[in-house]
Write a protein that holds these residues in place. Structure first.
Motif, short mmCIF file in Angstrom:
data_model
loop_
_atom_site.label_atom_id
_atom_site.label_comp_id
_atom_site.label_asym_id
_atom_site.label_seq_id
_atom_site.Cartn_x
_atom_site.Cartn_y
_atom_site.Cartn_z
N GLY A 136 0.82 -1.21 0.00
CA GLY A 136 0.00 0.00 0.00
C GLY A 136 0.85 1.26 0.00
N GLU A 137 1.95 1.24 0.75
CA GLU A 137 2.84 2.40 0.77
C GLU A 137 3.41 2.66 -0.63
OE1 GLU A 137 4.42 1.91 5.40
OE2 GLU A 137 5.73 1.40 3.72
N ALA A 138 3.76 1.60 -1.35
CA ALA A 138 4.31 1.76 -2.69
C ALA A 138 3.29 2.38 -3.64
CB ALA A 138 4.78 0.41 -3.23
N VAL A 139 2.03 1.98 -3.50
CA VAL A 139 0.98 2.53 -4.35
C VAL A 139 0.76 4.01 -4.04
CG1 VAL A 139 -1.51 2.44 -4.85
CG2 VAL A 139 -0.18 0.32 -4.73
N VAL A 140 0.71 4.36 -2.75
CA VAL A 140 0.52 5.76 -2.37
C VAL A 140 1.71 6.59 -2.84
CG1 VAL A 140 0.44 7.33 -0.40
CG2 VAL A 140 -1.00 5.30 -0.43
N ASP A 141 2.92 6.11 -2.61
CA ASP A 141 4.12 6.87 -2.98
C ASP A 141 4.21 7.08 -4.48
OD1 ASP A 141 4.92 7.16 -0.38
OD2 ASP A 141 6.41 5.54 -0.43
N ALA A 142 3.69 6.14 -5.26
CA ALA A 142 3.74 6.28 -6.72
C ALA A 142 2.91 7.46 -7.20
CB ALA A 142 3.25 4.99 -7.39
N GLY A 143 1.96 7.90 -6.39
CA GLY A 143 1.12 9.04 -6.76
C GLY A 143 1.59 10.35 -6.18
N LEU A 144 2.73 10.35 -5.48
CA LEU A 144 3.26 11.55 -4.84
C LEU A 144 4.52 12.02 -5.57
CD1 LEU A 144 2.98 10.46 -1.09
CD2 LEU A 144 1.40 11.91 -2.36
N PRO A 145 4.83 13.31 -5.49
CA PRO A 145 6.06 13.81 -6.14
C PRO A 145 7.32 13.13 -5.58
CG PRO A 145 4.62 15.63 -5.51
CD PRO A 145 4.04 14.40 -4.89
N THR A 146 7.32 12.89 -4.27
CA THR A 146 8.43 12.17 -3.63
C THR A 146 7.84 11.21 -2.60
OG1 THR A 146 8.67 13.89 -1.92
CG2 THR A 146 10.07 14.08 -3.89
N PRO A 147 8.52 10.10 -2.33
CA PRO A 147 7.99 9.15 -1.35
C PRO A 147 7.77 9.81 0.01
CG PRO A 147 9.79 8.17 -2.58
CD PRO A 147 9.77 9.63 -2.95
N ARG A 148 6.72 9.41 0.68
CA ARG A 148 6.37 9.99 1.98
C ARG A 148 7.31 9.44 3.06
NH1 ARG A 148 0.29 9.70 2.69
NH2 ARG A 148 0.40 11.75 1.70
N GLU A 149 7.73 10.28 3.97
CA GLU A 149 8.53 9.83 5.11
C GLU A 149 7.60 9.26 6.17
OE1 GLU A 149 11.23 12.64 6.68
OE2 GLU A 149 12.18 13.11 4.75
N ARG A 150 7.94 8.07 6.65
CA ARG A 150 7.12 7.39 7.64
C ARG A 150 7.99 6.91 8.79
NH1 ARG A 150 5.63 5.62 2.51
NH2 ARG A 150 3.47 6.14 1.92
#
Length: 265
Positions: free
Chosen positions: A183-197
């Motif tokens: 799920g994180e990979a899918v969300v990050d694919a839609g963001l300009p840069t991967p989200r920090e978690r």
């Protein structure tokens, strides 16, 4: 078909392979596979039986303490027929492997297409990305609180989250949810840069079967995995407000499945 956690563990271990129920008509069929806390449980047989015909071996195979105890449990709703259900462990829940499988670009495109179809079919408008974001930004928050933030009824919200879980995108915790690595990979694919978690907790999460009060008490004490539970005695955890005998027992059962145990007194 509801099965208690201790019975699920015994089915997985092979010491229980029967269940008896009073039903007006069968609620499962041969081949039914049920997702449970220990993995998949398969129905291997379903037959109507006479309670008078039951024997001590039936009680043993169903995990009942005695034949008398089994018959007493079946005394309720005696107007309904009694059913003998064969059960067997059928392996881990395939969603567990799916959650950790990081999708490539083609898979992400396919997942997004599926999310688009879920959005299009919804009577309350697009919800999939909003829900993934909500869970990602608010891990371990109670479902009613998450639902309230987006103006949804809790039952409908939880039903939609289960659809995301079927895709391997979310994980259900004892309290709240978490995005899976998939799920994180899918969300990050839609963001300009991967989200920090925050770093993902190492170890086995606390089982949902212990209930929210026990989960909150353990979290407050810094105990969030079964491996951490194993550093305590059963008496230490039982002394915590909110951690009752049932939670202590279920924690012990969950640890035993993974070769763990409470620290000796």
């Amino acid at each position: 078909m509801m099965i208690r956690p201790a019975e699920l563990a015994a089915i997985k271990a092979g010491t229980i392979d029967l269940a008896f129920r009073r039903w007006a008509r069968p609620r499962v069929v041969v081949g039914t596979r049920m997702r449970t806390g220990v993995g998949l449980i398969e129905v291997t047989s379903v037959e109507q039986v006479s309670v008078a015909s039951l024997r001590a071996d039936d009680a043993r195979r169903a995990g009942a303490p005695s034949l008398a105890a089994l018959k007493q449990a079946l005394a309720a709703r005696s107007s309904d027929p009694a059913w003998r259900i064969g059960l067997a462990y059928a392996g881990p829940d395939p969603r567990e492997a799916l959650r950790s499988a990081i999708p490539d670009a083609d898979e992400i495109a396919a997942i997004n297409a599926r999310l688009d179809r879920l959005d299009a079919a919804s009577v309350h408008g697009p919800w999939t990305r909003e829900t993934l974001d909500l869970i990602d930004l608010n891990p371990t928050v109670r479902a009613p609180d998450l639902a309230a933030r987006v103006g949804r009824e809790t039952a409908d919200f939880k039903k939609d989250v289960r659809k995301l879980k079927e895709l391997g995108l979310t994980e259900s915790l004892a309290i709240g949810y978490l995005l899976s690595p998939r799920g994180e990979a899918v969300v990050d694919a839609g963001l300009p840069t991967p989200r920090e978690r925050a770093a993902r907790e190492d170890g086995t999460p606390l089982p949902r079967s212990i209930g929210a009060p026990a989960t909150r008490a353990l979290r407050a004490a810094g105990v969030t995995t079964l491996e951490q539970v194993a550093t305590h005695t059963a008496a230490e955890l039982g002394a915590m407000h909110g951690v009752g005998p049932i939670a202590v027992t279920r924690l012990g059962e969950a640890m035993a499945e993974r070769g763990l145990a409470y620290r000796a007194e």
